[in-house]
Design an enzyme around this catalytic site. Structure first.
Site, short mmCIF file in Angstrom:
data_model
loop_
_atom_site.label_atom_id
_atom_site.label_comp_id
_atom_site.label_asym_id
_atom_site.label_seq_id
_atom_site.Cartn_x
_atom_site.Cartn_y
_atom_site.Cartn_z
N PRO A 357 -39.00 -4.82 26.52
CA PRO A 357 -39.30 -3.84 27.58
C PRO A 357 -38.04 -3.37 28.27
CG PRO A 357 -39.91 -6.07 28.24
CD PRO A 357 -39.53 -6.15 26.81
N GLY A 359 -35.08 -2.75 30.93
CA GLY A 359 -34.48 -3.55 31.98
C GLY A 359 -34.21 -5.00 31.65
N SER A 680 -57.55 -6.89 22.24
CA SER A 680 -57.41 -8.17 22.93
C SER A 680 -58.27 -8.27 24.20
CB SER A 680 -55.95 -8.41 23.29
OG SER A 680 -55.48 -7.43 24.20
N LYS A 723 -47.83 -11.48 28.35
CA LYS A 723 -49.11 -11.59 29.08
C LYS A 723 -49.08 -12.77 30.05
CE LYS A 723 -51.83 -9.33 25.48
NZ LYS A 723 -52.85 -9.45 24.43
#
Length: 801
Positions: A357, A359, A680, A723
């Site tokens: 992701p 950053g 999911s 997650k």
């Protein structure tokens, strides 16, 4: 043509050999007599009837020629004038009378005396001979016009005569022929025959003069252009000399640069060939500019220069740890690469792909690799690139053509072994101009990139020593063939303790330096970091965290300017709100009360994990199922699968078999403006349905993720670490996961595992047992539980746009 009557006689005359000239009858010729024998012969002639026989010698370099070294046919001449010069030589002017052939030569008193045979022809001028004479006259006129050394008027007046003998001899005397050719004409006694021979000679000479004139015109034109260019070049040199730029030829300088560039032989030959073409072109022409630009690019690209690579593993490890916190797997891979470099003499360039992701430090990690290995670093952003020419360049036939970004970046690096970052490789597009990702296949293939060909340079360039590092947020938009050429290393989001350490060790120092603050002006407590992370950021990386810390530093800097350099403040969890304002995110979702039909799910996005609530509402109706929240096809199918499972377990939920006929069910996933997809959320929607239908609340402090089958089997999902991090950020510490994901916990940091309570479910019965506030009633007698094993399917991403 005619029947001449020949009359001949023998005459005895003093003889003088002459050099470099053939004297014809009717020809006035001056020359200087200097040889002793010649002077005596001349004096003998002057003492008698002033007649002397002149014959040309074969070799002009012989001072005392023998009879056999003299041509046999000569001319009897009359001495018109003689003048003795101070040096003892005699200058004479003679007039040719008639030709004669030598019969015998004797040496008499120190000079030559010859008996010669004179042949005279009485030639009748017939029409044929007259026509031949006219032709000769006409040809001679053409010859005089072409021959610039003869005066036209004088020559034309001299040949206006009707005697063929006099005509041919006059013309022959004025032709610019060699001694042998003139002697050949002198040897012909018959005037009629001589007319034909002179005509042939004139034809040949006129053709020669025409050819000479054509060549001379062409040469003159070239000479004029060359002189003009020479003049201008000399003027340029003079100007450059005045400007202090030296006098060296530009072409010589280019040649030296080409020789010193270290190009492969084929490239060197092409550069020299291009240089030769450039030398022949006018400097101001468009082709010259194109050719010069091409040579400049060939010279600008590094062919031989390399960075001296640092292979010290301890130093590299120290630099990586100084620049980045965590990322242990990535650091290990880089150190492994350096270890291989020490053992292998000429290893191939590596191609890594950092996926994670925004950053999390993908781009800065590439810069650290360059720093650790001592290589140059160049970066090329591929976001939005949709033209293949951006990679391979344009052909030189196009106006304004340039090499592709690969060659341009190599020029920028100045070495042939830089660390080359291909940023945002997943953001490329394609259209009618080509597919740039297809062009990258050759660049990123170690078996092919040693002979990469850019369309502009049109020569092979070696990229095999380049360390390529690609970055991406997701993998599914990268073509499989391109993925196959890269070693994918995943960078997951950071945990809260990791973010605190990164902020403390790196971000705060950087932002304080940017704002001009010192340690006296600003101090951060641990609670301040925690408050900023929990209430003002909700991200996988640390970019927003750095932004908020920078915001605090700027506000403190304003206070320092207002109140003086001695101003200082300590930031704690309590006063963060005074500087950053109202918190942007709720601290936790676990404090809210449990509700019926409301379940907390976990989702994966391109920017990391996130919390995804699912709501189910039951109203009276006719069995209609409504699904809202901008869900994708896969997610809608998961909702239908969850509904089918709940219907199959109606008895377990104490529901009549036809319960769905009299109600409408509405499944909604909030944040409806954001598209969502993926399987999911299957157990999340099944749990929400079971809760709404059974009227049993779902625990609010529990989150879950997993795919469901029609038979209630819970299948594994992807993005486990992201997650779990999302749940941790939201303050949820109890998670329900598929049983088959238990093996993936090795990727999850140990401190995160210790803070979370994880439940692993194999079926939906396990999920409901963990998630509902109270157990479901026991199933009625005779119910068959459908639970068959299913093939595990991978999770697909939820897209947030």
């Amino acid at each position: 043509m005619t029947t001449p009557r020949e009359r001949s006689e023998i005459r005895s005359l003093p003889m003088m050999p002459i050099r470099d000239v053939v004297i014809f009858p009717f020809m006035m010729t001056p020359f200087v007599v200097g040889r002793e024998a010649s002077v005596r012969a001349l004096e003998e002639a002057l003492a008698t009837d002033r007649k002397i026989f002149l014959a040309t010698q074969h070799d002009a370099g012989v001072d005392d020629p023998k009879p056999h070294e003299i041509f046999q046919v000569g001319t009897i001449v009359n001495i018109v004038q003689s003048l003795k010069l101070p040096d003892g030589n005699i200058k004479v002017l003679v007039e040719g009378i008639e030709r004669a052939r030598i019969q015998e030569v004797k040496d008499v008193g120190g000079f030559l005396h010859a008996d010669v045979k004179v042949s005279r022809f009485n030639t009748e001028v017939t029409p044929a001979l007259e026509q031949a004479m006219q032709r000769v006259t006409s040809l001679f006129e053409q010859y005089v016009k072409l021959c610039q050394s003869l005066n036209y008027e004088t020559m034309i007046a001299a040949v206006r005569m009707e005697d063929p003998a006099k005509l041919t001899d006059t013309i022959a005397a004025n032709l610019q022929l060699s001694i042998e050719e003139k002697q050949e004409l002198l040897d012909i006694f018959d005037p009629a025959e001589r007319v034909l021979r002179v005509a042939d000679v004139l034809d040949i000479e006129i053709e020669k003069l025409n050819m000479d004139r054509s060549i001379q015109t062409r040469v003159k034109r070239q000479m004029e252009r060359a002189q003009k260019e020479y003049y201008l070049n000399e003027k340029i040199k003079a100007i450059q000399k005045e400007l202090g730029r030296g006098e060296k030829s530009e072409w010589d300088e280019l040649k030296k640069k080409i020789d010193a560039a270290g190009m492969p032989k084929e490239v060197h030959d092409k550069a020299i060939q291009e240089l030769k073409k450039l030398e022949m072109m006018p400097p101001m022409s468009a082709e010259s500019t194109v050719s010069r630009n091409y040579l400049d690019w060939l010279l600008a690209v590094p062919w031989r220069k390399k960075s001296k690579e640092i292979r010290n593993i301890e130093r590299a490890e120290r630099i990586l740890n100084e620049d980045h916190y965590g990322l242990e797997k990535i650091k290990e891979r880089i150190l492994e690469f350096l270890a291989v470099r020490q053992l292998v003499k000429n290893p191939k360039g590596s191609i890594l792909c950092f996926v994670g992701p925004p950053g999390v430090g993908k781009t800065s990690l590439g810069m650290s690799i360059a720093k650790a290995t001592g290589r140059k670093f160049v970066r090329m952003s591929l976001g939005g690139v949709r033209d293949e020419a951006e990679i391979r360049g344009h052909r030189r036939t196009y106006i304004g053509a340039l090499p592709g970004q690969i060659i341009q970046m190599m020029k920028k690096s100045g070495t042939k072994n830089p660390v080359f970052m291909l940023d945002e490789v997943d953001k490329m597009a394609s259209d009618f101009r080509g597919d740039p990702s297809a062009a990258l296949l050759e660049v990123l293939d170690p078996e092919q990139n040693f002979m990469f060909v850019d369309h502009y340079l049109d020569v092979e360039y070696d990229l095999s020593q380049v360390f390529f590092v690609a970055t991406a947020n997701v993998l599914h938009t990268i073509p499989p063939a391109l993925q196959d050429r890269m070693e994918v290393l995943r960078l997951h989001g950071y945990t809260e303790p990791e973010k605190i350490e990164i902020a403390r060790q790196y971000l705060l120092k950087k932002q304080m330096a940017s704002a001009g603050l010192t340690d006296k002006n600003l101090k951060f407590e641990l609670s301040a970091y925690q408050e900023v992370i929990r209430s003002y950021t909700r991200e996988a990386g640390v970019r927003n965290l750095e932004r908020e810390i920078g915001n605090i530093c700027r506000k403190v800097a304003r206070k320092v300017v207002k109140e003086g350099a001695a101003y200082g403040i300590t930031i704690s969890g309590e006063n963060v709100k005074d500087l950053l304002g109202v918190p942007k995110y709720r601290d936790t979702l676990a404090h809210e009360k449990s509700e019926v039909g409301l379940v907390t799910g976990l989702a994966w996005t391109e920017v990391g994990g996130s919390i995804l609530s699912t709501e189910v509402s039951i109203v009276d109706g006719k069995g209609k199922l409504t699904i809202t929240g901008q869900l994708g096809d896969v997610m809608q199918e998961s909702a239908q699968a969850a509904m089918s499972y709940v219907r199959s377990r109606a008895a377990r939920l104490n529901l009549p078999r036809d319960f769905y006929r009299n109600i409408d069910i509405h499944i909604h996933v909030p944040e409806g403006a954001i598209p969502k997809d993926g399987p999911s959320a299957g157990i999340t929607m099944a749990t929400a349905l079971a809760s709404a239908l059974s009227k049993i609340a779902v625990r609010r402090d529990v989150a879950m993720t997993g795919e469901i089958t029609l038979r209630g089997k819970v299948l594994p999902i992807g993005g486990l670490k992201e997650k779990l991090l999302a749940a941790h950020r939201a303050g949820i510490f109890e998670i329900i996961l598929p049983k088959e994901n238990e093996k993936d916990l090795a990727e999850v940091p140990e401190n995160l595992r210790n803070e979370l309570k994880l439940h692993f479910a194999d079926t939906m019965d396990d999920v409901l047992a963990y998630a509902l506030e109270r157990p479901l009633p026991e199933p009625a007698t005779g119910e068959v539980t459908q639970s068959l094993p299913a093939v595990a399917q991978g999770d697909q991403p939820i897209t947030h746009q």
